[in-house]
Design an enzyme around this catalytic site. Structure first.
Site, mmCIF file in Angstrom:
data_model
loop_
_atom_site.group_PDB
_atom_site.id
_atom_site.type_symbol
_atom_site.label_atom_id
_atom_site.label_comp_id
_atom_site.label_asym_id
_atom_site.label_seq_id
_atom_site.Cartn_x
_atom_site.Cartn_y
_atom_site.Cartn_z
ATOM 1 N N ARG A 1 -23.094 16.767 -15.681
ATOM 2 C CA ARG A 1 -21.637 16.616 -15.502
ATOM 3 C C ARG A 1 -21.652 18.220 -15.922
ATOM 4 O O ARG A 1 -22.268 19.389 -16.139
ATOM 5 C CB ARG A 1 -22.202 15.954 -17.226
ATOM 6 C CG ARG A 1 -23.262 14.221 -16.560
ATOM 7 C CD ARG A 1 -23.273 13.913 -18.375
ATOM 8 N NE ARG A 1 -24.439 14.919 -19.098
ATOM 9 C CZ ARG A 1 -25.094 14.171 -18.740
ATOM 10 N NH1 ARG A 1 -25.888 13.178 -17.788
ATOM 11 N NH2 ARG A 1 -26.478 14.788 -19.120
ATOM 12 N N PHE B 1 -22.882 14.635 -45.870
ATOM 13 C CA PHE B 1 -22.659 14.091 -44.598
ATOM 14 C C PHE B 1 -21.919 14.554 -43.999
ATOM 15 O O PHE B 1 -22.535 15.279 -42.819
ATOM 16 C CB PHE B 1 -22.355 12.519 -45.082
ATOM 17 C CG PHE B 1 -21.999 11.894 -44.130
ATOM 18 C CD1 PHE B 1 -20.280 11.231 -43.554
ATOM 19 C CD2 PHE B 1 -22.761 10.937 -43.075
ATOM 20 C CE1 PHE B 1 -20.127 11.361 -42.220
ATOM 21 C CE2 PHE B 1 -21.908 10.635 -41.838
ATOM 22 C CZ PHE B 1 -21.042 11.160 -41.712
ATOM 23 N N ARG C 1 -25.042 24.069 -25.848
ATOM 24 C CA ARG C 1 -26.518 24.207 -25.953
ATOM 25 C C ARG C 1 -27.130 23.723 -24.275
ATOM 26 O O ARG C 1 -28.100 23.838 -24.511
ATOM 27 C CB ARG C 1 -26.998 23.317 -27.178
ATOM 28 C CG ARG C 1 -28.265 23.581 -27.333
ATOM 29 C CD ARG C 1 -28.385 22.013 -28.752
ATOM 30 N NE ARG C 1 -27.966 20.827 -27.896
ATOM 31 C CZ ARG C 1 -27.332 19.927 -29.133
ATOM 32 N NH1 ARG C 1 -28.119 20.225 -30.089
ATOM 33 N NH2 ARG C 1 -27.181 19.044 -28.640
ATOM 34 N N TYR D 1 -10.089 17.669 -24.342
ATOM 35 C CA TYR D 1 -11.608 16.847 -23.562
ATOM 36 C C TYR D 1 -12.629 16.491 -25.530
ATOM 37 O O TYR D 1 -12.572 15.700 -25.984
ATOM 38 C CB TYR D 1 -12.906 17.491 -23.371
ATOM 39 C CG TYR D 1 -13.425 16.710 -23.105
ATOM 40 C CD1 TYR D 1 -15.594 17.103 -23.345
ATOM 41 C CD2 TYR D 1 -13.683 15.533 -22.217
ATOM 42 C CE1 TYR D 1 -15.934 16.248 -23.231
ATOM 43 C CE2 TYR D 1 -14.524 14.437 -21.930
ATOM 44 C CZ TYR D 1 -15.603 14.995 -22.589
ATOM 45 O OH TYR D 1 -16.853 14.051 -22.061
HETATM 46 C C1 IN0 Z 1 -20.376 12.440 -36.559
HETATM 47 C C2 IN0 Z 1 -20.881 13.872 -36.582
HETATM 48 C C3 IN0 Z 1 -20.021 13.698 -38.505
HETATM 49 C C4 IN0 Z 1 -20.486 13.771 -39.092
HETATM 50 C C5 IN0 Z 1 -19.962 13.917 -40.185
HETATM 51 C C6 IN0 Z 1 -18.589 14.274 -40.718
HETATM 52 C C7 IN0 Z 1 -18.485 14.594 -39.007
HETATM 53 C C8 IN0 Z 1 -16.914 15.151 -38.772
HETATM 54 C C9 IN0 Z 1 -16.138 15.218 -37.542
HETATM 55 C C10 IN0 Z 1 -16.507 15.072 -36.308
HETATM 56 C C11 IN0 Z 1 -17.861 14.579 -36.606
HETATM 57 C C12 IN0 Z 1 -18.441 14.104 -37.705
HETATM 58 O O1 IN0 Z 1 -22.124 13.646 -37.312
HETATM 59 C C13 IN0 Z 1 -23.331 13.799 -36.344
HETATM 60 C C14 IN0 Z 1 -24.760 14.426 -35.931
HETATM 61 C C15 IN0 Z 1 -25.492 14.060 -34.638
HETATM 62 O O2 IN0 Z 1 -25.285 12.770 -34.616
HETATM 63 N N1 IN0 Z 1 -26.269 14.857 -34.569
HETATM 64 C C16 IN0 Z 1 -27.632 14.231 -34.172
HETATM 65 C C17 IN0 Z 1 -28.067 15.619 -33.463
HETATM 66 C C18 IN0 Z 1 -27.642 15.730 -32.033
HETATM 67 O O3 IN0 Z 1 -27.899 16.972 -31.471
HETATM 68 O O4 IN0 Z 1 -26.663 14.899 -31.963
HETATM 69 C C19 IN0 Z 1 -28.882 13.829 -34.399
HETATM 70 O O5 IN0 Z 1 -29.467 12.872 -34.192
HETATM 71 O O6 IN0 Z 1 -28.442 14.136 -35.697
HETATM 72 C C20 IN0 Z 1 -22.656 14.171 -34.387
HETATM 73 O O7 IN0 Z 1 -22.699 14.678 -33.722
HETATM 74 N N2 IN0 Z 1 -21.503 13.746 -34.174
HETATM 75 C C21 IN0 Z 1 -21.395 11.897 -34.612
HETATM 76 C C22 IN0 Z 1 -20.697 11.141 -34.913
HETATM 77 C C23 IN0 Z 1 -20.295 9.683 -35.145
HETATM 78 C C24 IN0 Z 1 -20.080 9.763 -36.420
HETATM 79 CL CL1 IN0 Z 1 -19.249 9.090 -37.383
HETATM 80 C C25 IN0 Z 1 -19.944 10.954 -36.859
HETATM 81 C C26 IN0 Z 1 -21.346 13.014 -32.207
HETATM 82 C C27 IN0 Z 1 -20.024 13.780 -31.976
HETATM 83 C C28 IN0 Z 1 -19.531 14.020 -30.853
HETATM 84 C C29 IN0 Z 1 -19.919 15.170 -33.181
HETATM 85 C C30 IN0 Z 1 -19.023 13.314 -32.919
#
Ligand code: IN0
Length: 396
Positions: free
Chosen positions: A235, A295, A225, A178
């Site tokens: 969920r 990043f 968390r 998942y």
């Molecule tokens: C992310 C990821 C992300 C960033 C950089 C490298 C990555 C490599 C592998 C997978 C994900 C990666 O970062 C964001 C961070 C984020 O959105 N944080 C939230 C806080 C929070 O708690 O949600 C914020 O508001 O800052 C992330 O969590 N995800 C994400 C989504 C799309 C992209 Cl392009 C990159 C979500 C997830 C589900 C972890 C992939």
């Protein structure tokens, strides 16, 4: 803000970081206009960045670090993923239509007439879907190699989400699958974008195991968390093969937060999440572009700090446990290279080690995972060996 300053009162470096972010962050501050008004005022690309700013402020700041052309591709990638997530999460969306739409969603990025009205549980997400043609037009302006990566990941994720509509998360394998669909694929997609941009080695796009682990570490941290919030939203992401070792019903932990069984279950899941740390460190150690590194590294250090905060912490069962805003600001400002990442992972792994108790049923597993992390950090050279060890374990 005052509450955040108060919480960091004993940590002057965090006060300084918060104020610096506040000043620097001004230029990324979400506009005072609603996203709906901005949709009427702005160009397609400006709207995409405004939408990003509205849905995820700290991430919007981190994404600004990226090299120019990569920034647009990642911004669109984030919005396409957010759109997928909004449809998947919308419980009002008729199931008969939802899953076929998710399986088809990758084609929507090429269809400028596609949009959805009244979908999503937050206004900004709803406005994003109503103005989806703007995202589509920016998507179609991207280099074809970026378009291919984004639509390929969208195809795999949409089908993965639809597959999980019929099944629950029971085993650790279900849990890993998942998380692969909703987060591991994001890592694999980002590696594809980094390689296509030339900012990183062309071989990075083939590092699927390491890219996947980057996503699993973030997603499993979020799932641990968000126990309380997800329980209230009906969920369930916690694997039942794990939590059923500690309680008959998942809400037992919410009703008995201080029961030894409750934190034992929590610690079991934190120990499982730590399994992905050595791969994540390996991935970050092979990045060469400083902007791409920041990043990627900032969310990872946030995640290990969050795991240290939730470990053995009954508050997880009654509310939303988040690291102090001041600490988040400090991590964001002070993560520049792999040494900083090793330093923070060492610091937070030691914080978990200090909380370890021999009464905890997973004591030996947790200790072993932490020792592997310390070994990885102390001897980066044997990182390669650890990857081989992990791969041998995987191949069994
Ligand atoms: C992310 C990821 C992300 C960033 C950089 C490298 C990555 C490599 C592998 C997978 C994900 C990666 O970062 C964001 C961070 C984020 O959105 N944080 C939230 C806080 C929070 O708690 O949600 C914020 O508001 O800052 C992330 O969590 N995800 C994400 C989504 C799309 C992209 Cl392009 C990159 C979500 C997830 C589900 C972890 C992939």
């Amino acid at each position: 803000m005052l509450k955040d300053l108060y919480q960091s009162a004993l940590f002057p470096s965090e006060i300084k970081a918060m104020l610096k972010i506040k000043i620097e962050g001004q230029k990324f501050a979400p506009s005072k206009h609603s996203l709906e008004e901005l949709a009427l005022m702005e160009s397609d690309k400006e709207f995409c960045y405004s939408a990003l700013n509205k849905v995820s402020r700290s991430f919007a700041m981190v994404i600004q670090q990226l090299p120019e052309d990569l920034k647009d591709a990642v911004c669109v990638f984030y919005l396409v993923l957010r759109a997928l997530d909004t449809v998947e999460d919308d419980m009002k969306f008729p199931e008969a239509e939802k899953w076929p739409l998710l399986r088809e969603f990758h084609k929507k990025s090429y269809d400028e007439t596609f949009k959805l009205s009244g979908v999503g549980d937050q206004d900004d997400y709803t406005v994003l879907l109503e103005n989806y043609p703007k995202v589509t037009r920016v998507f179609k302006s991207l280099h074809p190699s970026y378009q291919y990566v984004i639509s390929d990941i969208c195809y795999k994720m949409g089908n993965g989400m639809a597959d999980f509509s019929e099944k629950k998360v029971h085993s650790i394998e279900d849990y890993d699958l998942y998380c692969h669909y909703v987060a591991g694929l994001v890592g694999i997609g980002l590696s594809g974008l980094f390689s296509a941009s030339g900012a990183e080695h062309p071989g990075l796009k083939d590092q699927n195991q390491l890219s996947n682990s980057m996503g699993l570490l973030l997603q499993k941290t979020n799932i641990i968390r968000d126990y309380c919030e997800d329980l209230q939203g009906d969920r369930v992401f916690w694997p039942s093969d794990v939590w059923k070792q500690y309680a008959d019903d998942l809400d037992f932990f919410h009703k008995n937060p201080h029961h030894p069984k409750s934190v034992a279950c929590l610690n079991h899941l934190v120990t499982d999440a730590l399994r992905h740390v050595s791969d994540a460190l390996a991935y970050m150690s092979i990045l060469r572009n400083k902007k791409v590194f920041r990043f990627c590294a900032i969310p990872q250090v946030m995640a290990i700090a969050t795991l240290a905060k939730v470990y053995n912490n009954p508050q997880v069962f009654v509310g939303n446990v988040k690291i102090r805003k001041g600490l988040a600001a400090k991590l964001m400002l002070e993560t520049h290279n792999i040494e900083d990442v090793y330093e923070y992972f060492d610091q937070f792994a030691r914080e978990i080690l200090r909380k370890l108790s021999t009464n905890d049923p997973n004591y030996h597993n947790t200790k072993a995972q932490l020792e592997l992390i310390f070994a990885t950090i102390d001897e980066p050279a044997n990182l390669a060996k650890n990857i081989l060890v992990q791969e041998e374990k995987m191949s069994v």
